[in-house]
Structures are given as C-alpha cells and as structure tokens.
Motif scaffolding. Structure first.
Motif: not given
Length: 204
Positions: A12-13, A68-69, A104-107, A169-173
């Motif tokens: 969470i950011n 919810q986010y 994270p993509i929506l963020e 990059d994190n999502i790719k990994e």
C-alpha cells in the motif's frame, strides 16, 4: 521464487494511506456512514496486502478489491475521476489471479493520468476471455503539463513517470515468476491515452 515474490509483493502506497485517512477525517462529521464505508474498504485493502506473497485469489475477489480502492479514490477526487467498467456477462468459474495485481495499475492510471489532467478524466477497465486466456485492459488519459500546455509522457519508461515503470516492472516479474511465458503485460502509449493490457492464462 517465494523470496522473489515476497520482494515484489504489492504494498500500500503511504501517500494513498495518508490521503485515505484525510478523507475519513473529513467525512467523520459530515457523513459518518460514508466514513465507515471508507474505513472498511481501507481495512480490506490492508488485509489483502498482508497475505502471503504469491497468493492467488478468485478473479471476482480481485475485482472487488479494485472497486474498494477506486471507491476511496472517487471520494477523494470527486468528479475528476470517472470510471467505465466493461465486464463480460460471465467469467469462467475458478479463474485465479495474483492478489493485488490490478491495484497498482489502477493507482498508476490515477497518479500519472487523472491527477495530471486539469479536468480529470475517465479510466476504462475492460475484461474479456478467450478459450485459453483472461485479458484485462486498463485505459487512462495522458496527463498534461499545466505549465507548458504540452502532453506529459506516461510511458513506463518516461523519466517523468519513473514510479510507473517500477510498478509495471514488478508486475512483469510477478507474472513471469508465477506463469512463465504464459502471461504477459503490454503497454500502449498514444497522444491522448495510455493503455495497459494484461494476459493471464485460465489454466496452467
């Protein structure tokens, strides 16, 4: 692999937490019921965030966390954030996805798109399936540079949006570690829109 996934687990950011707490504080007296709803939504996101790295959840559960986010961000941004959902009538039963893969993509779509547009804009979330794969496409407007009136690049590789690149990059990994070559993520940048396309196998 587990250690690698743990390092890549979505977190969470802190800025999102700070903004959410401000929203709750402002609603406490004006609209206690909505303040309670935001608090519960925030708790759900943190509960998911504390789960074991690499956890896969039902796709409907992942969508619920996304809603919810976005509900919290919608209260914060008001009319500047508009949402469009394009969902199929039926998603195959038992489709699993990595927990907090979409958030994270929506963020990024909000931080690098909506918040950089003076009048806000629309985030479109489109879900579709084929015989073998689940596709999720998130489209957001390209943010503009208020000072110069020119478009600010939102590509994951753009210097102005380095944080966006880290998240992608994190999502790719994560996808590579869990699914190998069966899954993938594609970025498409235009003058007015930025699009992220996820491909996740229905089985492996």
């Amino acid at each position: 692999a587990n250690a690698r996934l743990d390092a890549l687990q979505a977190r969470i950011n802190p800025h999102f937490l700070f903004n959410s707490m401000n929203v709750i504080a402002s609603l406490t007296r004006e609209d206690p019921e909505q303040a309670e709803m935001v608090t519960l939504d925030l708790c759900a996101l943190f509960r998911a965030n504390l789960q074991k790295a690499g956890t896969e959840v039902d796709f409907h559960e992942e969508l619920a966390l996304c809603r919810q986010y976005l509900r919290i961000e919608k209260i914060r941004l008001g009319k500047r954030l508009q949402l469009e959902w394009e969902l199929p009538e039926q998603i195959p039963v038992g489709v699993k996805v990595p927990l907090l893969l979409l958030q994270p993509i929506l963020e990024n779509a909000i931080h690098h798109g909506i918040q950089r547009c003076l009048s806000g804009g629309v985030i479109n979330i489109r879900v579709s399936t084929t015989k073998d794969n689940l596709f999720v496409v998130v489209t957001n407007p390209v943010g503009s540079n208020e000072a110069s009136g020119t478009a600010t690049p939102t590509s994951a590789r753009s210097p102005a949006t380095k944080g966006n690149g880290i998240a992608i990059d994190n999502i790719k990994e994560r996808l590579s570690t869990i699914y190998g070559l069966q899954a993938g993520i594609v970025l498409t940048e235009g003058q007015k829109q930025f699009k992220v396309t996820l491909k996740i196998p229905l089985s492996r």
